[in-house]
Structures are given as C-alpha cells and as structure tokens.
Design a protein around this motif. Structure first.
Motif, PDB file in Angstrom:
ATOM      1  N   VAL A  32       0.835  -1.199   0.000  1.00 27.52           N
ATOM      2  CA  VAL A  32       0.000   0.000   0.000  1.00 27.52           C
ATOM      3  C   VAL A  32       0.869   1.248   0.000  1.00 27.52           C
ATOM      4  O   VAL A  32       0.609   2.217  -0.702  1.00 27.52           O
ATOM      5  N   GLY A  33       1.946   1.227   0.790  1.00 30.45           N
ATOM      6  CA  GLY A  33       2.849   2.375   0.832  1.00 30.45           C
ATOM      7  C   GLY A  33       3.528   2.627  -0.499  1.00 30.45           C
ATOM      8  O   GLY A  33       3.708   3.776  -0.900  1.00 30.45           O
ATOM      9  N   TRP A  34       3.877   1.553  -1.189  1.00 29.67           N
ATOM     10  CA  TRP A  34       4.514   1.689  -2.504  1.00 29.67           C
ATOM     11  C   TRP A  34       3.545   2.298  -3.509  1.00 29.67           C
ATOM     12  O   TRP A  34       3.902   3.199  -4.269  1.00 29.67           O
ATOM     13  N   LYS A  35       2.303   1.825  -3.496  1.00 23.18           N
ATOM     14  CA  LYS A  35       1.305   2.371  -4.410  1.00 23.18           C
ATOM     15  C   LYS A  35       0.952   3.812  -4.033  1.00 23.18           C
ATOM     16  O   LYS A  35       0.685   4.634  -4.904  1.00 23.18           O
ATOM     17  N   LYS A  36       0.955   4.097  -2.744  1.00 23.51           N
ATOM     18  CA  LYS A  36       0.668   5.467  -2.316  1.00 23.51           C
ATOM     19  C   LYS A  36       1.783   6.404  -2.762  1.00 23.51           C
ATOM     20  O   LYS A  36       1.532   7.542  -3.160  1.00 23.51           O
ATOM     21  N   GLY A  37       3.033   5.932  -2.709  1.00 22.06           N
ATOM     22  CA  GLY A  37       4.148   6.736  -3.199  1.00 22.06           C
ATOM     23  C   GLY A  37       4.021   7.037  -4.681  1.00 22.06           C
ATOM     24  O   GLY A  37       4.268   8.167  -5.134  1.00 22.06           O
ATOM     25  N   ILE A  38       3.607   6.039  -5.459  1.00 22.73           N
ATOM     26  CA  ILE A  38       3.388   6.252  -6.890  1.00 22.73           C
ATOM     27  C   ILE A  38       2.277   7.270  -7.109  1.00 22.73           C
ATOM     28  O   ILE A  38       2.360   8.138  -7.984  1.00 22.73           O
ATOM     29  N   ALA A  39       1.208   7.179  -6.291  1.00 23.20           N
ATOM     30  CA  ALA A  39       0.089   8.117  -6.438  1.00 23.20           C
ATOM     31  C   ALA A  39       0.520   9.550  -6.112  1.00 23.20           C
ATOM     32  O   ALA A  39       0.072  10.503  -6.764  1.00 23.20           O
ATOM     33  N   ILE A  40       1.388   9.712  -5.124  1.00 17.38           N
ATOM     34  CA  ILE A  40       1.876  11.061  -4.783  1.00 17.38           C
ATOM     35  C   ILE A  40       2.726  11.621  -5.924  1.00 17.38           C
ATOM     36  O   ILE A  40       2.590  12.789  -6.309  1.00 17.38           O
ATOM     37  N   VAL A  41       3.609  10.779  -6.472  1.00 20.24           N
ATOM     38  CA  VAL A  41       4.427  11.218  -7.612  1.00 20.24           C
ATOM     39  C   VAL A  41       3.527  11.550  -8.803  1.00 20.24           C
ATOM     40  O   VAL A  41       3.756  12.535  -9.518  1.00 20.24           O
ATOM     41  N   ASP A  42       2.485  10.756  -9.005  1.00 18.70           N
ATOM     42  CA  ASP A  42       1.526  11.001 -10.081  1.00 18.70           C
ATOM     43  C   ASP A  42       0.876  12.379  -9.912  1.00 18.70           C
ATOM     44  O   ASP A  42       0.774  13.145 -10.874  1.00 18.70           O
ATOM     45  N   PHE A  43       0.472  12.711  -8.696  1.00 17.39           N
ATOM     46  CA  PHE A  43      -0.165  14.007  -8.439  1.00 17.39           C
ATOM     47  C   PHE A  43       0.803  15.153  -8.714  1.00 17.39           C
ATOM     48  O   PHE A  43       0.441  16.156  -9.344  1.00 17.39           O
ATOM     49  N   LEU A  44       2.041  15.014  -8.258  1.00 22.53           N
ATOM     50  CA  LEU A  44       3.025  16.079  -8.471  1.00 22.53           C
ATOM     51  C   LEU A  44       3.355  16.255  -9.950  1.00 22.53           C
ATOM     52  O   LEU A  44       3.512  17.381 -10.434  1.00 22.53           O
ATOM     53  N   LEU A  45       3.455  15.138 -10.672  1.00 23.48           N
ATOM     54  CA  LEU A  45       3.715  15.231 -12.106  1.00 23.48           C
ATOM     55  C   LEU A  45       2.558  15.897 -12.839  1.00 23.48           C
ATOM     56  O   LEU A  45       2.770  16.644 -13.805  1.00 23.48           O
ATOM     57  N   ARG A  46       1.344  15.644 -12.387  1.00 25.53           N
ATOM     58  CA  ARG A  46       0.193  16.297 -13.011  1.00 25.53           C
ATOM     59  C   ARG A  46       0.236  17.808 -12.798  1.00 25.53           C
ATOM     60  O   ARG A  46      -0.115  18.570 -13.690  1.00 25.53           O
ATOM     61  N   LEU A  47       0.674  18.224 -11.620  1.00 25.08           N
ATOM     62  CA  LEU A  47       0.819  19.665 -11.389  1.00 25.08           C
ATOM     63  C   LEU A  47       1.863  20.260 -12.339  1.00 25.08           C
ATOM     64  O   LEU A  47       1.666  21.344 -12.898  1.00 25.08           O
ATOM     65  N   GLY A  48       2.984  19.540 -12.526  1.00 27.55           N
ATOM     66  CA  GLY A  48       3.995  20.007 -13.468  1.00 27.55           C
ATOM     67  C   GLY A  48       3.494  20.038 -14.894  1.00 27.55           C
ATOM     68  O   GLY A  48       3.781  20.971 -15.663  1.00 27.55           O
ATOM     69  N   ALA A  49       2.704  19.022 -15.276  1.00 28.67           N
ATOM     70  CA  ALA A  49       2.144  18.992 -16.633  1.00 28.67           C
ATOM     71  C   ALA A  49       1.143  20.122 -16.840  1.00 28.67           C
ATOM     72  O   ALA A  49       1.076  20.712 -17.924  1.00 28.67           O
ATOM     73  N   ILE A  50       0.374  20.444 -15.797  1.00 25.76           N
ATOM     74  CA  ILE A  50      -0.563  21.572 -15.906  1.00 25.76           C
ATOM     75  C   ILE A  50       0.207  22.862 -16.163  1.00 25.76           C
ATOM     76  O   ILE A  50      -0.165  23.666 -17.024  1.00 25.76           O
ATOM     77  N   GLY A  51       1.290  23.056 -15.415  1.00 28.47           N
ATOM     78  CA  GLY A  51       2.095  24.265 -15.605  1.00 28.47           C
ATOM     79  C   GLY A  51       2.660  24.376 -17.004  1.00 28.47           C
ATOM     80  O   GLY A  51       2.568  25.436 -17.653  1.00 28.47           O
ATOM     81  N   SER A  52       3.224  23.288 -17.521  1.00 29.01           N
ATOM     82  CA  SER A  52       3.835  23.345 -18.853  1.00 29.01           C
ATOM     83  C   SER A  52       2.780  23.475 -19.944  1.00 29.01           C
ATOM     84  O   SER A  52       2.964  24.219 -20.913  1.00 29.01           O
TER      85      SER A  52
END
Length: 199
Positions: A32-52
């Motif tokens: 669960v922690g591993w998948k949660k880490g992926i989900a957090i990275v996914d959220f941060l990458l989406r913020l970066g993609a929104i900016g670009s």
C-alpha cells in the motif's frame, strides 16, 4: 463451568499462537505504501504537466508581432491565428490543460485509497488519449516553427524569423513547453501501468 474457564485461556493461547500471522500485515502495508508513493508522484507530475501545458497555451495564444513601417496603414503582422496549425495547437493544449485539472481529484483518490483500481485505470486510458492529442499538436507546431526558422528553398518558403524574431521565440517556447507535457504524460502512463500491476 470448569471447562468453560479452561477454554478462555486456551482461546487466548490460540490467539497468541496465531500472532505470527500478523507478520503478514506489514507486507500488505508495504504494498500500500509503494502504491501510495506512486500516487503522490503522479499528483506532483500532473501539477507540473498543468504548468507546462498552460504555459504553452498562453505563450502561443499571445504570440503576436507587428513590424514597424512608415505608416500605420502599411504593416506586416504575424500572429498565431494566421496559421491553422497554431490554432489547432492552442485548442489542443487548452483541452489537455483542462483535462489535467479535472484529473487531479482522481489522482487524489489514488493517494487516499491506493488499492482502488477504477480511478487508476480511468486515468491510464484518458492519459493515453491526452498524450496523443498533445503529441500531435506539438509535432505539427514544431514543423511550422522549423519552417519559420529555416524556410524551404524547394517550395520557395522564406524564413520569417529574421523579421519576426519575437513571434518565433514565443512559438518556439510554446512548442518546448508542449513537449515537456508530452514527456510527463509518458511518465504518468508508465506509473499508472506499474500501479495497476498485480503483485
């Protein structure tokens, strides 16, 4: 009654005997922690993609340059809406930006409930569609920007960037921003595939 009293300690001893089975819980928590880490990275990458993506849309949408000449009635102007390819770029990147904003709640669901498959699968499908749209618009705009910088002697297309330098710089920056969004989408799709992988 004595047998009932004896069953109490036996049940507690049986429960104590089953205590090693609790050792399997940290493994599940690790997944669960591993998948949660992926989900957090996914959220941060989406913020970066929104900016670009938003930066690419705004930069291309505001690209406009008028060459100064002797009179105001005789002017040369370069604007993004003069070229259908740049118009398609602005519309496509605006759609991609809107999708990225709307995908944030689903990404947050992946952080709160990492084992839920539905939102992750939906994001994987929609990210693939958004990647195709962003990549096609970025590639088409890149071809026009290349012609604007270098021209094409075989078809007598002249390079216009020597005259419209600011316009070309804005268009080039927008194309770079869109390709950054494309790369982020590729990473998001790979992360979603890893998150959906069965253990």
């Amino acid at each position: 009654m004595s047998t009932t009293i004896e069953l109490g300690p036996e049940s507690s001893s049986v429960a104590k005997g089953k205590a090693p089975l609790i050792g399997a819980v940290p493994v599940a928590k690790g997944k669960v922690g591993w998948k949660k880490g992926i989900a957090i990275v996914d959220f941060l990458l989406r913020l970066g993609a929104i900016g670009s993506a938003l930066a690419a849309t705004a930069t291309m949408g505001t690209s406009d340059e008028i060459l100064p000449f002797f009179t105001q009635f005789f002017q040369f102007e370069a604007s993004y809406d003069d070229l259908p390819t740049f118009q398609f770029f602005v519309i496509a990147m605006a759609i991609v930006s809107g999708y990225l904003v709307l995908s944030l709640p689903f990404s947050i669901v992946g952080i709160v409930r990492p084992n839920v498959v539905g939102p992750r699968l939906l994001l994987l499908i929609l990210d693939t569609v958004a990647l195709a749209l962003a990549n096609s618009s970025a590639a088409a705009a890149a071809a026009i920007v290349y012609l604007a910088h270098n021209g094409n002697s075989n078809t007598n297309w002249l390079a216009i960037c020597q005259q419209f330098g600011d316009f070309c710089q804005q268009a080039s920056g927008a194309v770079v921003g869109s390709f950054i969004a494309v790369v982020i989408f590729m990473v998001l799709i790979v992360l979603s595939a890893f998150a959906l992988r069965r253990h």
